[in-house]
Design a protein around this motif. Structure first.
Motif, short mmCIF file in Angstrom:
data_model
loop_
_atom_site.label_atom_id
_atom_site.label_comp_id
_atom_site.label_asym_id
_atom_site.label_seq_id
_atom_site.Cartn_x
_atom_site.Cartn_y
_atom_site.Cartn_z
N ALA A 67 0.50 -1.28 -0.71
CA ALA A 67 -0.01 0.11 -0.33
C ALA A 67 0.74 1.14 0.34
CB ALA A 67 -0.85 0.07 1.21
N LEU A 68 1.87 1.11 0.78
CA LEU A 68 2.74 2.39 0.39
C LEU A 68 3.44 3.12 -0.42
CD1 LEU A 68 3.79 2.20 4.91
CD2 LEU A 68 2.29 4.17 3.79
N GLU A 69 4.18 1.96 -0.67
CA GLU A 69 4.51 1.84 -2.05
C GLU A 69 3.74 2.13 -3.52
OE1 GLU A 69 8.12 -0.04 -3.05
OE2 GLU A 69 8.40 1.76 -1.69
N ARG A 70 2.25 2.14 -3.48
CA ARG A 70 1.07 2.20 -4.40
C ARG A 70 0.79 3.58 -3.97
NH1 ARG A 70 -0.87 -2.71 -3.01
NH2 ARG A 70 -2.62 -1.93 -1.75
N ILE A 71 0.78 4.40 -2.87
CA ILE A 71 0.57 5.71 -1.90
C ILE A 71 1.84 6.70 -2.61
CG2 ILE A 71 0.16 7.54 -0.62
CD1 ILE A 71 -0.75 4.74 1.09
N ARG A 72 2.76 6.29 -2.30
CA ARG A 72 4.11 7.00 -2.87
C ARG A 72 4.06 8.64 -2.33
NH1 ARG A 72 7.00 4.13 -6.02
NH2 ARG A 72 8.27 5.85 -7.15
N TRP A 73 3.78 8.32 -0.97
CA TRP A 73 3.66 9.75 -0.60
C TRP A 73 4.75 10.94 -0.47
CZ3 TRP A 73 6.66 11.60 2.35
CH2 TRP A 73 8.27 10.37 2.99
N TRP A 74 5.65 10.61 -1.11
CA TRP A 74 7.60 10.66 -1.26
C TRP A 74 7.30 11.72 -2.45
CZ3 TRP A 74 7.17 6.47 -0.36
CH2 TRP A 74 6.90 4.83 -1.23
N GLU A 75 5.62 11.76 -3.03
CA GLU A 75 5.64 12.43 -4.65
C GLU A 75 4.47 13.22 -4.42
OE1 GLU A 75 5.21 9.40 -7.35
OE2 GLU A 75 6.85 8.76 -7.39
N LYS B 168 -7.28 5.90 4.29
CA LYS B 168 -7.33 6.66 3.51
C LYS B 168 -6.57 7.56 2.05
CE LYS B 168 -8.15 12.38 4.53
NZ LYS B 168 -7.71 12.78 5.24
N TYR B 169 -5.67 6.55 1.72
CA TYR B 169 -4.63 7.24 0.64
C TYR B 169 -4.42 6.28 -0.33
CZ TYR B 169 -4.54 11.98 2.67
OH TYR B 169 -4.54 13.30 3.18
N ASP B 170 -4.74 4.66 0.37
CA ASP B 170 -4.34 4.09 -0.55
C ASP B 170 -6.22 3.41 -2.18
OD1 ASP B 170 -3.13 1.39 -2.41
OD2 ASP B 170 -3.73 0.04 -0.94
N VAL B 171 -5.77 3.89 -3.03
CA VAL B 171 -6.75 3.66 -3.99
C VAL B 171 -6.62 2.35 -4.62
CG1 VAL B 171 -6.67 6.34 -4.28
CG2 VAL B 171 -4.95 4.91 -5.35
N SER B 172 -6.09 1.42 -4.20
CA SER B 172 -6.28 -0.04 -4.78
C SER B 172 -6.87 -0.63 -5.40
CB SER B 172 -4.84 -1.45 -4.41
OG SER B 172 -5.17 -1.48 -3.44
N ASP B 173 -7.11 -1.40 -5.61
CA ASP B 173 -8.33 -2.02 -6.31
C ASP B 173 -8.86 -3.06 -5.91
OD1 ASP B 173 -7.50 -1.27 -10.15
OD2 ASP B 173 -8.98 -0.42 -8.57
#
Length: 157
Positions: free
Chosen positions: A122-130, A152-157
């Motif tokens: 999930a953190l790798e998908r969110i990529r908050w550092w970008e 809140k921020y993981d938009v995975s299917d």
């Protein structure tokens, strides 16, 4: 700190006395392993051996985002350290470190994972550092709770 031929991601914490991509002595390829054999100019022996230094440039270190390198860490040439990893103080990293892995020791070995595989994905998908500065600032309170942050921020299917 000494950093050479390295790509370093965003939001990394690099403590004091860290060496990234240090040079090696020619232990097995020359009759002498002293600096004079490749840093010739410094010793009055002519021009430096540029070919000797080329391997370090070609063996770049890659450090992901949100990585913590503790005090006195050494990251050897060609190593990749994944996003969110932690390297304990004094460690010598000789092999790649997967994302969100905690390593320590000489040579560095896996101690544990920071999170479960699902949270890491999930953190790798969110990529908050970008995210932009404004986005991070506006979402600062969300950084206080990992589970709600992911919901809140993981938009995975």
């Amino acid at each position: 700190n000494q950093i050479f031929a390295a790509d370093i991601g965003k939001f990394c914490s690099i403590a004091s006395f860290v060496r990234i991509n240090p040079g090696n002595h020619p232990t097995y390829t020359r009759p002498a392993q002293h600096h004079f054999t490749y840093r010739r100019k410094q010793f009055g022996f002519g021009e430096d051996d540029e070919a000797f230094f080329a391997w370090r440039k070609e063996s770049r270190v890659h450090i992901g985002n949100d990585v913590w390198l503790g005090h006195g860490v050494t990251v050897m040439p060609g190593v990749t350290i994944g996003n969110g990893a932690v390297v304990g103080s004094g460690a010598v990293v000789t092999h790649d470190v997967p994302p969100y892995t905690v390593v320590a020791g000489v040579p560095a070995k896996k101690i544990r994972m920071r999170f479960s595989d699902d949270i890491i994905a999930a953190l790798e998908r969110i990529r908050w550092w970008e995210w932009s500065h404004e986005q991070i600032k506006g979402r600062m309170a969300d950084f206080e709770d990992l589970e709600s942050f992911i919901r809140k921020y993981d938009v995975s299917d």
